[in-house]
Design an enzyme around this catalytic site. Structure first.
Site, PDB file in Angstrom:
ATOM      1  N   GLU A   1      29.578  33.062 -47.531  1.00 29.93           N
ATOM      2  CA  GLU A   1      31.001  33.219 -48.055  1.00 29.93           C
ATOM      3  C   GLU A   1      31.056  32.849 -49.258  1.00 29.93           C
ATOM      4  O   GLU A   1      30.721  31.722 -49.713  1.00 29.93           O
ATOM      5  CB  GLU A   1      32.132  32.855 -46.925  1.00 29.93           C
ATOM      6  CG  GLU A   1      31.775  33.064 -45.462  1.00 29.93           C
ATOM      7  CD  GLU A   1      32.219  34.770 -45.313  1.00 29.93           C
ATOM      8  OE1 GLU A   1      33.089  35.244 -46.318  1.00 29.93           O
ATOM      9  OE2 GLU A   1      31.649  35.344 -44.452  1.00 29.93           O
TER      10      GLU A   1
ATOM     11  N   ASP B   1      30.878  25.830 -63.171  1.00 30.23           N
ATOM     12  CA  ASP B   1      30.966  26.455 -64.584  1.00 30.23           C
ATOM     13  C   ASP B   1      32.159  26.141 -65.151  1.00 30.23           C
ATOM     14  O   ASP B   1      33.225  25.888 -64.715  1.00 30.23           O
ATOM     15  CB  ASP B   1      30.652  28.001 -64.262  1.00 30.23           C
ATOM     16  CG  ASP B   1      30.221  28.604 -65.434  1.00 30.23           C
ATOM     17  OD1 ASP B   1      29.697  27.926 -66.466  1.00 30.23           O
ATOM     18  OD2 ASP B   1      30.270  29.669 -65.521  1.00 30.23           O
TER      19      ASP B   1
ATOM     20  N   THR C   1      17.429  27.961 -65.255  1.00 24.12           N
ATOM     21  CA  THR C   1      16.311  27.993 -65.667  1.00 24.12           C
ATOM     22  C   THR C   1      16.484  28.813 -66.959  1.00 24.12           C
ATOM     23  O   THR C   1      15.563  28.893 -68.008  1.00 24.12           O
ATOM     24  CB  THR C   1      15.077  28.893 -65.176  1.00 24.12           C
ATOM     25  OG1 THR C   1      15.709  30.024 -64.459  1.00 24.12           O
ATOM     26  CG2 THR C   1      14.272  28.143 -63.866  1.00 24.12           C
TER      27      THR C   1
ATOM     28  N   LEU D   1      25.263  13.134 -45.702  1.00 28.14           N
ATOM     29  CA  LEU D   1      25.371  14.342 -46.771  1.00 28.14           C
ATOM     30  C   LEU D   1      24.158  14.522 -47.407  1.00 28.14           C
ATOM     31  O   LEU D   1      23.666  13.387 -47.919  1.00 28.14           O
ATOM     32  CB  LEU D   1      26.517  14.147 -47.666  1.00 28.14           C
ATOM     33  CG  LEU D   1      26.759  15.341 -48.542  1.00 28.14           C
ATOM     34  CD1 LEU D   1      27.244  16.554 -48.075  1.00 28.14           C
ATOM     35  CD2 LEU D   1      27.542  14.660 -49.781  1.00 28.14           C
TER      36      LEU D   1
ATOM     37  N   ARG E   1      31.025  20.705 -76.998  1.00 29.69           N
ATOM     38  CA  ARG E   1      30.715  21.105 -75.619  1.00 29.69           C
ATOM     39  C   ARG E   1      30.256  20.004 -74.756  1.00 29.69           C
ATOM     40  O   ARG E   1      30.436  19.883 -73.431  1.00 29.69           O
ATOM     41  CB  ARG E   1      29.686  22.224 -75.399  1.00 29.69           C
ATOM     42  CG  ARG E   1      30.227  23.733 -76.158  1.00 29.69           C
ATOM     43  CD  ARG E   1      28.899  24.625 -76.157  1.00 29.69           C
ATOM     44  NE  ARG E   1      28.276  24.909 -74.903  1.00 29.69           N
ATOM     45  CZ  ARG E   1      28.870  25.624 -73.936  1.00 29.69           C
ATOM     46  NH1 ARG E   1      29.874  26.498 -74.214  1.00 29.69           N
ATOM     47  NH2 ARG E   1      28.444  25.690 -72.753  1.00 29.69           N
TER      48      ARG E   1
ATOM     49  N   TRP F   1      36.469  24.289 -71.323  1.00 32.14           N
ATOM     50  CA  TRP F   1      37.213  23.201 -70.955  1.00 32.14           C
ATOM     51  C   TRP F   1      37.379  22.494 -72.263  1.00 32.14           C
ATOM     52  O   TRP F   1      38.377  22.032 -72.736  1.00 32.14           O
ATOM     53  CB  TRP F   1      36.950  22.358 -69.928  1.00 32.14           C
ATOM     54  CG  TRP F   1      37.749  21.394 -69.503  1.00 32.14           C
ATOM     55  CD1 TRP F   1      38.691  21.286 -68.637  1.00 32.14           C
ATOM     56  CD2 TRP F   1      37.665  19.991 -70.176  1.00 32.14           C
ATOM     57  NE1 TRP F   1      39.348  19.910 -68.588  1.00 32.14           N
ATOM     58  CE2 TRP F   1      38.650  19.091 -69.579  1.00 32.14           C
ATOM     59  CE3 TRP F   1      36.825  19.233 -71.241  1.00 32.14           C
ATOM     60  CZ2 TRP F   1      38.935  17.757 -69.669  1.00 32.14           C
ATOM     61  CZ3 TRP F   1      37.059  18.027 -71.631  1.00 32.14           C
ATOM     62  CH2 TRP F   1      38.237  17.263 -70.830  1.00 32.14           C
TER      63      TRP F   1
ATOM     64  N   ASN G   1      32.409  24.236 -68.255  1.00 32.31           N
ATOM     65  CA  ASN G   1      32.471  22.878 -69.179  1.00 32.31           C
ATOM     66  C   ASN G   1      32.685  23.103 -70.451  1.00 32.31           C
ATOM     67  O   ASN G   1      33.508  22.671 -71.221  1.00 32.31           O
ATOM     68  CB  ASN G   1      31.339  21.977 -68.904  1.00 32.31           C
ATOM     69  CG  ASN G   1      30.872  21.517 -67.734  1.00 32.31           C
ATOM     70  OD1 ASN G   1      31.882  21.631 -66.543  1.00 32.31           O
ATOM     71  ND2 ASN G   1      29.802  21.105 -67.234  1.00 32.31           N
TER      72      ASN G   1
ATOM     73  N   ARG H   1      32.262  29.243 -57.042  1.00 32.43           N
ATOM     74  CA  ARG H   1      31.927  29.219 -58.467  1.00 32.43           C
ATOM     75  C   ARG H   1      33.470  28.978 -59.190  1.00 32.43           C
ATOM     76  O   ARG H   1      34.314  29.994 -59.012  1.00 32.43           O
ATOM     77  CB  ARG H   1      31.326  30.579 -58.844  1.00 32.43           C
ATOM     78  CG  ARG H   1      30.986  30.419 -60.557  1.00 32.43           C
ATOM     79  CD  ARG H   1      30.066  31.561 -60.880  1.00 32.43           C
ATOM     80  NE  ARG H   1      29.545  31.386 -62.409  1.00 32.43           N
ATOM     81  CZ  ARG H   1      28.571  31.676 -62.783  1.00 32.43           C
ATOM     82  NH1 ARG H   1      27.580  32.380 -62.236  1.00 32.43           N
ATOM     83  NH2 ARG H   1      28.473  31.511 -64.084  1.00 32.43           N
TER      84      ARG H   1
ATOM     85  N   HIS I   1      30.780  18.590 -70.486  1.00 36.38           N
ATOM     86  CA  HIS I   1      29.768  18.109 -69.607  1.00 36.38           C
ATOM     87  C   HIS I   1      30.051  16.684 -69.119  1.00 36.38           C
ATOM     88  O   HIS I   1      29.863  16.433 -67.688  1.00 36.38           O
ATOM     89  CB  HIS I   1      28.313  18.213 -70.216  1.00 36.38           C
ATOM     90  CG  HIS I   1      27.918  19.530 -70.791  1.00 36.38           C
ATOM     91  ND1 HIS I   1      28.235  20.775 -69.839  1.00 36.38           N
ATOM     92  CD2 HIS I   1      27.483  20.206 -71.777  1.00 36.38           C
ATOM     93  CE1 HIS I   1      27.615  21.921 -70.404  1.00 36.38           C
ATOM     94  NE2 HIS I   1      27.445  21.638 -71.355  1.00 36.38           N
TER      95      HIS I   1
END
Ligand code: IPE
Ligand code: IPE
Ligand code: MG
Length: 254
Positions: A221, A34, A80, A145, A47, A39, A36, A202, A51
């Site tokens: 956590e 979160d 969504t 991964l 915006r 920034w 972007n 976050r 991104h």
């Protein structure tokens, strides 16, 4: 194990990063990427510039996660609820998977990363689905991964769909209501073959879940940072892991 340890250590030292304890690395890390928009705004940019910059950070984190031996990295890329944004921003966000994968897919293949999608495909543009499906196909035999993109993902939608499917199975006589357990519910979620996240990160200073993995995060956590996603780097990721390693996970016990 020792060989793996010295490999990690060497690679980490080359990159001038350190972690305290490589034995207790979270196996599944989920990130709400979160900040972007803020920034970009701070720089007087549109915006979408945020991104674009944010997309470049994904690389750093994927590499670092792979290096540390994280097994699953879930990235919240589009919720969504994000359809509420202006059309030009949504259109740009829907082009990001192609942009990212057109450059990074060969590296992901080489680095043994397996791409996975979590979200409702129905309303995604066909070009977005095509790019992700191609990545899933080309990485399906990889064993390293798991890079799980949450795209058009909403946890409440996911739970509603799971309940509808289980109810249908009950109507069909395949399951009785008293046979519905938390395991059965988990098997009907979009994470059915994944373990629950051990660590949630976050960025951008928001302290909320925004409809992300409500079921799966029951004992995860949490680590929040004010850093905006485009400024996030390997050091921040390691900081989160270091803090995770200092937590005592009790799961209701002592
Ligand atoms: C996160 O950054 C990216 C997406 C939600 C797609 P934002 O676009 O939410 O940035 P802020 O929160 O407005 O700064
Ligand atoms: C959550 O961020 C979704 C993603 C990061 C993809 P938002 O920016 O959409 O969340 P809110 O609106 O601030 O809760
Ligand atoms: Mg946001």
């Amino acid at each position: 194990m020792l060989e793996k340890f010295s490999n990690w250590k060497a690679k980490l030292q080359n990159k001038k990063v350190e972690t305290n304890n490589i034995e207790n690395v979270p196996k599944h890390v989920a990130i709400i990427m979160d900040g972007n928009g803020r920034w970009a705004k701070r720089r007087g940019l549109p915006r979408i510039a945020g991104h674009r910059e944010g997309m470049n950070v994904i690389n750093k984190v994927v590499k670092q996660a792979n290096l540390l031996g994280v097994e699953v990295l879930t990235l919240y890329a589009f919720s969504t609820e994000n359809w509420k944004r202006p059309k030009n921003e949504v259109d740009f966000l829907m082009r990001l998977p192609e942009r990212y994968l057109s450059v990074e897919l060969p590296k992901l293949v080489e680095e043994n990363v397996r791409v996975r999608l979590m979200g409702c495909k129905d309303s995604l543009p066909s070009h977005t689905i095509a790019a992700v499906d191609d990545a899933i196909e080309k990485t399906k035999h990889n064993t390293g991964l798991v890079l799980n993109f949450a795209l058009n993902y909403g946890s409440r939608d996911e739970i509603v769909t799971a309940i509808q499917n289980i109810a249908q199975e009950a109507v069909n006589g395949n399951i009785k209501p008293n046979e519905i357990t938390d395991t059965i519910i988990a098997q009907h979620l979009m994470t059915k073959e994944l373990r629950d996240p051990d660590l949630l990160i976050r960025t951008s200073g928001e302290i909320r879940l925004s409809n992300f993995m409500l079921w799966q995060l029951a004992y995860t956590e949490f680590w929040f940072t004010d850093v905006l996603w485009p400024d996030f780097n390997e050091q921040h990721f390691l900081e989160a892991i270091n803090i995770y390693q200092q937590r005592a996970r009790r799961y209701g016990g002592i």
